[in-house]
Design a protein around this motif. Structure first.
Motif, mmCIF file in Angstrom:
data_model
loop_
_atom_site.group_PDB
_atom_site.id
_atom_site.type_symbol
_atom_site.label_atom_id
_atom_site.label_comp_id
_atom_site.label_asym_id
_atom_site.label_seq_id
_atom_site.Cartn_x
_atom_site.Cartn_y
_atom_site.Cartn_z
ATOM 1 N N ARG A 70 -26.230 9.477 24.851
ATOM 2 C CA ARG A 70 -27.101 9.804 25.995
ATOM 3 C C ARG A 70 -26.994 11.288 26.352
ATOM 4 N N GLN A 71 -25.789 11.835 26.277
ATOM 5 C CA GLN A 71 -25.605 13.262 26.556
ATOM 6 C C GLN A 71 -26.334 14.111 25.508
ATOM 7 N N ILE A 93 -31.892 6.832 21.375
ATOM 8 C CA ILE A 93 -30.501 6.853 21.834
ATOM 9 C C ILE A 93 -29.672 5.853 21.034
ATOM 10 N N ALA A 128 -26.386 6.740 18.915
ATOM 11 C CA ALA A 128 -25.126 6.029 19.183
ATOM 12 C C ALA A 128 -24.569 5.363 17.927
ATOM 13 N N ASN A 177 -28.858 0.434 30.315
ATOM 14 C CA ASN A 177 -27.486 0.835 30.582
ATOM 15 C C ASN A 177 -26.465 -0.028 29.848
ATOM 16 N N ASP A 178 -26.899 -1.167 29.329
ATOM 17 C CA ASP A 178 -25.954 -2.053 28.670
ATOM 18 C C ASP A 178 -25.868 -1.820 27.167
ATOM 19 N N ARG A 199 -35.224 4.755 24.169
ATOM 20 C CA ARG A 199 -34.125 3.798 24.021
ATOM 21 C C ARG A 199 -33.717 3.666 22.566
ATOM 22 N N SER A 240 -19.843 7.285 20.966
ATOM 23 C CA SER A 240 -20.126 6.348 22.052
ATOM 24 C C SER A 240 -21.575 6.459 22.495
ATOM 25 N N VAL A 241 -22.003 5.442 23.228
ATOM 26 C CA VAL A 241 -23.345 5.464 23.804
ATOM 27 C C VAL A 241 -23.431 6.588 24.838
ATOM 28 N N THR A 242 -22.348 6.815 25.554
ATOM 29 C CA THR A 242 -22.328 7.889 26.554
ATOM 30 C C THR A 242 -22.605 9.237 25.888
ATOM 31 N N VAL A 243 -21.936 9.503 24.779
ATOM 32 C CA VAL A 243 -22.167 10.758 24.054
ATOM 33 C C VAL A 243 -23.598 10.802 23.522
#
Length: 180
Positions: free
Chosen positions: A154-155, A138, A142, A178-179, A135, A149-152
């Protein structure tokens, strides 16, 4: 052995950061430009290390750009706006007593903000390793200014895990929030 070492050193120095030296003004685009011969011969970190050792051992002052603690020991900060214990890369006067940071112009506005952001990423990386926390890793990705982004993030983390399986043994496999 010396010839082999020198050939390896020259090759490393010739290709160092090659991706940033292109004919196009955009890094990584266009044909790579050769590095200047003076830069190749000048060496890299070994030249700085030898100059540092010489200045300290002989007490012959030298001015070098070094990574040092932001708190200078004389009470001031090399770069105001950063913590005293941050490592900063600044010009230093080196004598037999060691390096002493030289005054630099204070960072302002976006420049200071960017440096503070990268230092915050460094702190999160250290926390991620100490806690063995995916966590936190990540979070660090981020927060990095090159990750949007957080999405990127995580990727990126998933890609690193796929390429470097030992990450699963280094970092606990707790699912990231996830938040965040």
């Amino acid at each position: 052995a010396l010839a082999t070492w020198d050939a390896a050193r020259r090759d490393r120095n010739a290709t160092y950061m090659q991706e940033t030296r292109t004919v196009s003004s955009a890094p990584g685009q266009g044909a790579p430009r050769a590095r200047a011969e003076a830069d190749i011969e000048g060496g890299g970190y070994e030249g700085v290390a030898l100059a540092l050792m010489t200045a300290i051992a002989s007490d012959q002052p030298a001015t070098l750009i070094l990574n040092v603690r932001n708190g200078t020991g004389s009470g001031g900060l090399a770069i105001p706006g950063l913590p005293e214990d941050a490592v900063v890369e600044v010009p230093c006067r080196v004598t037999g007593l060691g390096p002493e940071p030289l005054p630099v112009s204070p960072l302002r506005g976006r420049s200071l903000g960017l440096v503070q952001q990268v230092k915050a990423v460094d702190e999160l990386v250290i926390a991620a390793v100490r806690e063995r926390s995916q966590r936190r890793a990540i979070e660090a990705l981020a927060l990095h200014p090159l990750v949007d982004s957080v999405t990127v993030a995580r990727q990126l983390w998933a890609g690193y895990r796929a390429r470097i399986p030992s990450l699963d043994t280094t970092f606990r496999s707790t699912p990231p929030d996830n938040d965040r």
